[in-house]
Design a protein around this motif. Structure first.
Motif, PDB file in Angstrom:
ATOM      1  N   TYR A  43       0.843  -1.194   0.000  1.00 20.87           N
ATOM      2  CA  TYR A  43       0.000   0.000   0.000  1.00 20.87           C
ATOM      3  C   TYR A  43       0.881   1.247   0.000  1.00 20.87           C
ATOM      4  CZ  TYR A  43      -3.789   3.153   1.307  1.00 20.87           C
ATOM      5  OH  TYR A  43      -4.718   4.156   1.311  1.00 20.87           O
ATOM      6  N   ALA A 241      -7.357  -2.550   1.350  1.00 23.35           N
ATOM      7  CA  ALA A 241      -7.270  -1.268   2.046  1.00 23.35           C
ATOM      8  C   ALA A 241      -6.007  -1.241   2.900  1.00 23.35           C
ATOM      9  CB  ALA A 241      -8.511  -1.054   2.910  1.00 23.35           C
ATOM     10  N   SER A 242      -5.643  -0.056   3.345  1.00 25.42           N
ATOM     11  CA  SER A 242      -4.370   0.104   4.054  1.00 25.42           C
ATOM     12  C   SER A 242      -4.293  -0.739   5.317  1.00 25.42           C
ATOM     13  CB  SER A 242      -4.151   1.581   4.409  1.00 25.42           C
ATOM     14  OG  SER A 242      -5.211   2.065   5.223  1.00 25.42           O
ATOM     15  N   ASP A 243      -5.445  -0.990   5.970  1.00 27.51           N
ATOM     16  CA  ASP A 243      -5.429  -1.699   7.242  1.00 27.51           C
ATOM     17  C   ASP A 243      -5.642  -3.201   7.102  1.00 27.51           C
ATOM     18  OD1 ASP A 243      -8.002  -1.424   6.386  1.00 27.51           O
ATOM     19  OD2 ASP A 243      -8.855  -0.961   8.351  1.00 27.51           O
ATOM     20  N   ASN A 244      -5.804  -3.709   5.883  1.00 26.65           N
ATOM     21  CA  ASN A 244      -6.000  -5.154   5.741  1.00 26.65           C
ATOM     22  C   ASN A 244      -5.215  -5.730   4.560  1.00 26.65           C
ATOM     23  OD1 ASN A 244      -7.486  -4.217   3.609  1.00 26.65           O
ATOM     24  ND2 ASN A 244      -9.375  -5.291   4.112  1.00 26.65           N
ATOM     25  N   THR A 245      -4.091  -5.113   4.243  1.00 20.96           N
ATOM     26  CA  THR A 245      -3.273  -5.606   3.135  1.00 20.96           C
ATOM     27  C   THR A 245      -2.813  -7.035   3.382  1.00 20.96           C
ATOM     28  OG1 THR A 245      -2.495  -3.362   2.663  1.00 20.96           O
ATOM     29  CG2 THR A 245      -1.230  -5.174   1.742  1.00 20.96           C
ATOM     30  N   ASP A 246      -2.446  -7.364   4.622  1.00 21.42           N
ATOM     31  CA  ASP A 246      -1.993  -8.719   4.933  1.00 21.42           C
ATOM     32  C   ASP A 246      -3.115  -9.732   4.719  1.00 21.42           C
ATOM     33  OD1 ASP A 246       0.523  -7.797   5.558  1.00 21.42           O
ATOM     34  OD2 ASP A 246       0.166  -7.720   7.723  1.00 21.42           O
ATOM     35  N   ARG A 247      -4.327  -9.379   5.116  1.00 20.11           N
ATOM     36  CA  ARG A 247      -5.465 -10.284   4.926  1.00 20.11           C
ATOM     37  C   ARG A 247      -5.748 -10.462   3.437  1.00 20.11           C
ATOM     38  NH1 ARG A 247      -9.658  -6.842   7.596  1.00 20.11           N
ATOM     39  NH2 ARG A 247     -11.124  -8.487   6.969  1.00 20.11           N
ATOM     40  N   TRP A 248      -5.643  -9.380   2.677  1.00 20.80           N
ATOM     41  CA  TRP A 248      -5.838  -9.441   1.224  1.00 20.80           C
ATOM     42  C   TRP A 248      -4.828 -10.391   0.586  1.00 20.80           C
ATOM     43  CZ3 TRP A 248      -2.406  -6.613  -2.320  1.00 20.80           C
ATOM     44  CH2 TRP A 248      -2.846  -6.614  -3.653  1.00 20.80           C
TER      45      TRP A 248
END
Length: 354
Positions: A43, A241-248
């Motif tokens: 991100y 999104a910036s707060d869930n890049t790892d989940r993505w």
């Protein structure tokens, strides 16, 4: 002093040119140094690279402005060499982004040709037609979904952000037209964002639901118990999104894992992947191929639907096992008020004797 300024000016031009060229594929850095890989999944680069049509436009406009300034400086002030070089590089980058889109396909159509069908009693040429649509909880309504399916002879529907109730309504509507569908659903949480449905025509034989990929939003995997159909997986990947890049990234890896050697043969994987073919996890699809690209519409944006189809991001996909299927046709459909467009593809079995 003037010499030093000129050197600094050329260094600045080279840096700007390199950054501009890097937007064509930021993963080029990873080929130079492994530690620099993964820029397309970082991100906010992952947001920017998803908008290749916008990048093409921005670089084209910037090139025109810079070239005009360069010409004015060249004619009126006997300078402008650096400006002209930068303008030419920006123009080349704009052409490069445009070429990516053109090469993936921009030739949409109103509907597919007549469906040859895939039936246990009369397999025809074995063609299978798949619709992938993020309906945003019915903003693409029952009538819209059914019309897209009936018009194009769809055998499999993968509907993300779609409740079980809506999926049942679509099946009932299609049954009124003489086509029976089995309905399979999965839900992650109470929000419809995590609800995914897969509808399979009963003419393909009996299907059963099995364990799908470990994604945070709804994922449905179904396999033929009898009949001639493929393994079908419907998925919805969380947005980057910036707060869930790892989940993505975890979701994308789980999805892409189905396209590697450990995935099922004859796979058809469809849904809202919230990623484009420019993001690193989808740059190498293993055994899978992107049916939209093979069908000539892979450059057309599927999101957001409120923008023209040549502006936006192509994040809805149908991936098929390239060893088992080849794509013959594809189109992008726009119905209802969802923020996504739908993707319809038709594939047929690869001739294993050739």
């Amino acid at each position: 002093m003037d010499g030093g300024v000129r050197v600094i000016g050329w260094v600045l031009v080279l840096v700007l040119a390199a950054v501009a060229a890097l937007t064509l594929d930021p993963e080029w850095l990873g080929r130079v140094n492994d530690d620099w890989a993964g820029l397309t999944t970082t991100y906010p680069v992952n947001q920017v690279i998803a908008l290749r049509p916008l990048l093409a436009g921005v670089f084209a406009v910037s090139a025109i402005i810079v070239l005009v300034v360069g010409v004015v400086r060249k004619v009126g002030f006997h300078g402008g060499n650096r400006t002209l070089v930068l303008g030419l590089v920006l123009a080349a980058v704009a052409v490069g982004h445009g070429w990516f889109l053109w090469d993936r396909g921009l030739d949409n159509r109103a509907e597919l040709t007549a469906d040859p069908g895939l039936r246990p009693d009369d397999p025809g040429d074995g063609s299978l037609t798949v619709l992938s649509y993020n309906t945003r909880d019915g903003d693409t309504g029952v009538d819209d979904i059914a019309a897209a399916a009936e018009t194009n002879g769809v055998d499999v529907l993968v509907l993300t952000e779609t409740s079980a109730e809506l999926a049942d309504q679509v099946a009932a509507f299609l049954a009124g037209g003489g086509e029976s569908f089995q309905v399979f659903t999965a839900a992650a949480g109470e929000d419809v964002t995590g609800a995914t449905a897969v509808l399979v025509s009963s003419s393909l034989g009996e299907y059963v639901q099995t364990t799908g990929p470990a994604t945070e939003l709804g994922a449905v995997r179904v396999e033929p118990a009898t009949g001639v159909g493929p393994v079908v997986v419907g998925v919805h990947v969380v947005p980057p999104a910036s707060d869930n890049t790892d989940r993505w990234l975890r979701d994308l890896r789980a999805v892409r894992g189905l396209c590697t050697d450990r995935g099922p043969a004859g796979l058809v994987l469809a849904g809202d992947l919230n990623a484009t073919l420019d993001h690193a996890p989808l740059q190498d699809l293993g055994r899978c191929t992107a049916a939209a690209v093979d069908g000539g519409v892979g450059g057309i944006a599927t999101w957001p639907a409120r923008l023209p189809s040549l502006i936006g991001s192509t994040i809805d996909h149908v991936l098929v096992d390239g060893d088992s299927f080849e794509t013959t046709e594809a189109l992008v459909v726009d119905r209802g008020d969802s923020d996504h467009r739908g993707l319809v593809v038709r594939v047929r079995p690869v001739d294993q004797t050739s």
